[in-house]
Design an enzyme around this catalytic site. Structure first.
Site, PDB file in Angstrom:
ATOM      1  N   ASP A 129       0.784  -1.233   0.000  1.00  0.00           N
ATOM      2  CA  ASP A 129       0.000   0.000   0.000  1.00  0.00           C
ATOM      3  C   ASP A 129       0.825   1.297   0.000  1.00  0.00           C
ATOM      4  OD1 ASP A 129      -2.423   1.340   0.011  1.00  0.00           O
ATOM      5  OD2 ASP A 129      -2.491   1.489   2.191  1.00  0.00           O
ATOM      6  N   CYS A 183     -20.319  -5.990 -11.064  1.00  0.00           N
ATOM      7  CA  CYS A 183     -21.153  -4.990 -10.377  1.00  0.00           C
ATOM      8  C   CYS A 183     -22.575  -4.970 -10.932  1.00  0.00           C
ATOM      9  CB  CYS A 183     -20.545  -3.595 -10.518  1.00  0.00           C
ATOM     10  SG  CYS A 183     -19.209  -3.278  -9.349  1.00  0.00           S
ATOM     11  N   CYS A 186     -26.004  -2.829  -9.804  1.00  0.00           N
ATOM     12  CA  CYS A 186     -25.906  -2.402  -8.396  1.00  0.00           C
ATOM     13  C   CYS A 186     -25.277  -1.011  -8.302  1.00  0.00           C
ATOM     14  CB  CYS A 186     -25.040  -3.419  -7.640  1.00  0.00           C
ATOM     15  SG  CYS A 186     -24.681  -2.956  -5.938  1.00  0.00           S
ATOM     16  N   CYS A 193     -22.697   6.466   0.113  1.00  0.00           N
ATOM     17  CA  CYS A 193     -21.580   7.361   0.477  1.00  0.00           C
ATOM     18  C   CYS A 193     -22.112   8.634   1.153  1.00  0.00           C
ATOM     19  CB  CYS A 193     -20.766   7.711  -0.766  1.00  0.00           C
ATOM     20  SG  CYS A 193     -19.412   8.826  -0.358  1.00  0.00           S
ATOM     21  N   CYS A 209     -13.887  12.357   0.292  1.00  0.00           N
ATOM     22  CA  CYS A 209     -13.972  11.042   0.958  1.00  0.00           C
ATOM     23  C   CYS A 209     -13.588  11.174   2.436  1.00  0.00           C
ATOM     24  CB  CYS A 209     -13.048  10.062   0.245  1.00  0.00           C
ATOM     25  SG  CYS A 209     -12.986   8.451   1.046  1.00  0.00           S
ATOM     26  N   CYS A 236     -13.452   5.510   6.772  1.00  0.00           N
ATOM     27  CA  CYS A 236     -14.845   5.173   6.470  1.00  0.00           C
ATOM     28  C   CYS A 236     -14.778   3.945   5.585  1.00  0.00           C
ATOM     29  CB  CYS A 236     -15.493   6.346   5.731  1.00  0.00           C
ATOM     30  SG  CYS A 236     -17.106   5.983   4.988  1.00  0.00           S
ATOM     31  N   CYS A 239     -18.840   2.238   1.852  1.00  0.00           N
ATOM     32  CA  CYS A 239     -19.022   1.745   0.481  1.00  0.00           C
ATOM     33  C   CYS A 239     -18.581   0.288   0.362  1.00  0.00           C
ATOM     34  CB  CYS A 239     -18.284   2.625  -0.527  1.00  0.00           C
ATOM     35  SG  CYS A 239     -16.557   2.920  -0.128  1.00  0.00           S
ATOM     36  N   CYS A 243     -21.369  -3.671   0.028  1.00  0.00           N
ATOM     37  CA  CYS A 243     -21.190  -4.442  -1.214  1.00  0.00           C
ATOM     38  C   CYS A 243     -21.805  -5.841  -1.064  1.00  0.00           C
ATOM     39  CB  CYS A 243     -19.707  -4.554  -1.565  1.00  0.00           C
ATOM     40  SG  CYS A 243     -19.470  -5.365  -3.161  1.00  0.00           S
TER      41      CYS A 243
HETATM   42  S1  SF4 Z   1     -21.662  -2.165  -3.914  1.00  0.00           S
HETATM   43 FE1  SF4 Z   1     -20.154  -3.630  -4.751  1.00  0.00          FE
HETATM   44  S2  SF4 Z   1     -21.248  -4.701  -6.406  1.00  0.00           S
HETATM   45 FE2  SF4 Z   1     -22.444  -2.869  -5.906  1.00  0.00          FE
HETATM   46  S3  SF4 Z   1     -21.713  -1.354  -7.386  1.00  0.00           S
HETATM   47 FE3  SF4 Z   1     -20.519  -1.078  -5.518  1.00  0.00          FE
HETATM   48  S4  SF4 Z   1     -18.688  -2.299  -5.821  1.00  0.00           S
HETATM   49 FE4  SF4 Z   1     -20.176  -2.976  -7.350  1.00  0.00          FE
HETATM   50  S1  SF4 Z   2     -14.951   5.522   2.121  1.00  0.00           S
HETATM   51 FE1  SF4 Z   2     -16.491   5.209   0.514  1.00  0.00          FE
HETATM   52  S2  SF4 Z   2     -18.458   5.643   1.484  1.00  0.00           S
HETATM   53 FE2  SF4 Z   2     -16.885   6.486   2.810  1.00  0.00          FE
HETATM   54  S3  SF4 Z   2     -16.712   8.625   2.169  1.00  0.00           S
HETATM   55 FE3  SF4 Z   2     -15.135   7.482   1.040  1.00  0.00          FE
HETATM   56  S4  SF4 Z   2     -16.114   6.916  -0.885  1.00  0.00           S
HETATM   57 FE4  SF4 Z   2     -17.744   7.541   0.519  1.00  0.00          FE
END
Ligand code: SF4
Ligand code: SF4
Length: 354
Positions: A129, A183, A186, A193, A209, A236, A239, A243
């Site tokens: 990373d 995806c 979805c 977010c 973000c 955070c 998101c 999933c």
């Molecule tokens: S929640 Fe997961 S499956 Fe749904 S659009 Fe986002 S990354 Fe793709």
């Molecule tokens: S981590 Fe994902 S849900 Fe949280 S603020 Fe960033 S983009 Fe949005």
């Protein structure tokens, strides 16, 4: 050793070292190079200037390791155990920071994998990373998963909660096939977010973000973003959490990623009484130590400004008298926010006729 046999040997060693996936990509220019450079040019990386500084290396693995032929991509699941202690409902810490610092847990293992490659005459560079490598691009090329609309790599087997590591090597190892994008229609990650940071599928404005605002940003959090941060005090992962592919993921077997005790024992305002030594001790093994006391207490003040009550005011007044301007400024803001909310709640009642 034949390339296929070497591939098997590396995969076996990666499994022995605890990685959940080990796949192989050619050391080519990352497919998202142009999009990445455009993203930088548009200023969407915010203050992450190091991304600009080594953008040429990030888009050319030959500048990172001359003669690189293969990039080995490793994944380690950190999905919490079912029912494991989470943060109290008073505040949230992203799951990637519940346990020990993943850089420290995984880097020695990635380095250990280098040994088998060195024994076969390879030269290596490895990263978890922190290196000049677009790891997500290679994770997609190698078929660990696909680029989700959230911009994270999503795996059929591991869902969204896994760390990535990469080993560049001069050895030629047969590449794996990229994964198919699953995806579909979805949009859960975009919809959930809290700051509208995912501006379109696979487009992130990092400046919005919460992970950027609470971890990468070193200075004052923009006023307009503070209310949107809610009670999140380090990162955070909303998101990732929504999933649907997480339903196929197993809990992590890595004990070092399990939640630390403070997640259940400390109230938000308790953090404000930490001095430097107390902060370092509490977050000794945690990635939270990276943002230092000033960054962490800044975040705590924002969360208190959004959720605190009059009971938090004594701690906030103490923080407002701090010599560190970043903390005192955010503490003042939190006091004003609590006062504003209290007035809103009490105003009409207090002024209504008896
Ligand atoms: S929640 Fe997961 S499956 Fe749904 S659009 Fe986002 S990354 Fe793709
Ligand atoms: S981590 Fe994902 S849900 Fe949280 S603020 Fe960033 S983009 Fe949005």
């Amino acid at each position: 050793m034949e390339p296929d046999a070497l591939k098997n040997a590396v995969s076996t060693e990666a499994k022995r070292l605890g990685f959940d996936a080990c796949r192989f990509a050619p050391a080519v220019r990352p497919p998202h190079s142009d999009a990445f450079l455009q993203w930088l040019q548009e200023g969407k990386a915010g203050e992450m200037k190091w991304l600009e500084k080594n953008a040429d290396r990030r888009t050319d693995p030959q500048l990172v390791l001359p003669g690189a032929k293969t990039i080995i991509v490793l994944a380690r699941n950190y999905a919490p155990q079912e029912g494991s202690p989470a943060t109290p409902s008073e505040y949230q810490i992203a799951r990637y920071a519940w346990g020990e610092d993943y850089h420290e847990v995984l880097t020695p293992r990635v380095r250990a994998l280098e040994q088998i490659l060195a024994a076969h005459g390879g030269q290596q560079r490895s990263y978890v990373d922190t290196g000049p490598v677009l790891e997500r691009d290679y994770a997609v090329l190698a078929g660990i998963g696909w680029h989700g609309k959230s911009t994270m790599v999503i795996s059929r087997d591991l869902g969204a909660f896994f760390f990535l590591g990469a080993v560049l090597t001069t050895l030629e190892i047969p590449p794996d096939q990229p994964a198919v994008d699953r995806c579909g229609r979805c949009t859960r990650c975009i919809d959930v977010c809290p700051t509208a940071a995912i501006t379109a599928p696979q487009q992130l404005d990092a400046r919005r973000c919460v992970s950027y605002l609470t971890i990468e940003l070193k200075g004052s959090i923009p006023l307009e973003m503070r209310p949107l941060i809610g009670n999140r005090i380090y990162g955070c992962d909303d998101c990732a959490a929504v999933c649907p592919w997480n339903r196929f993921a197993k809990s992590s077997t890595e004990a070092r990623f399990a939640a630390k005790g403070f997640h259940t024992s400390m109230l938000l305002r308790d953090f404000l009484s930490l001095d430097d030594a107390g902060f370092r001790e509490l977050f000794r093994d945690s990635p939270i130590k990276r943002i230092k006391r000033r960054g962490f207490l800044r975040n705590v003040c924002v969360a208190l400004g959004n959720t605190g009550t009059h009971e938090d005011l004594p701690s906030l007044h103490k923080a407002a008298a701090e010599p560190e301007p970043l903390i005192s400024e955010h503490a003042f803001w939190a006091i004003q926010e609590i006062a504003r909310r209290t007035q809103l709640a009490e105003g009409p009642l207090a002024s209504s006729p008896a």
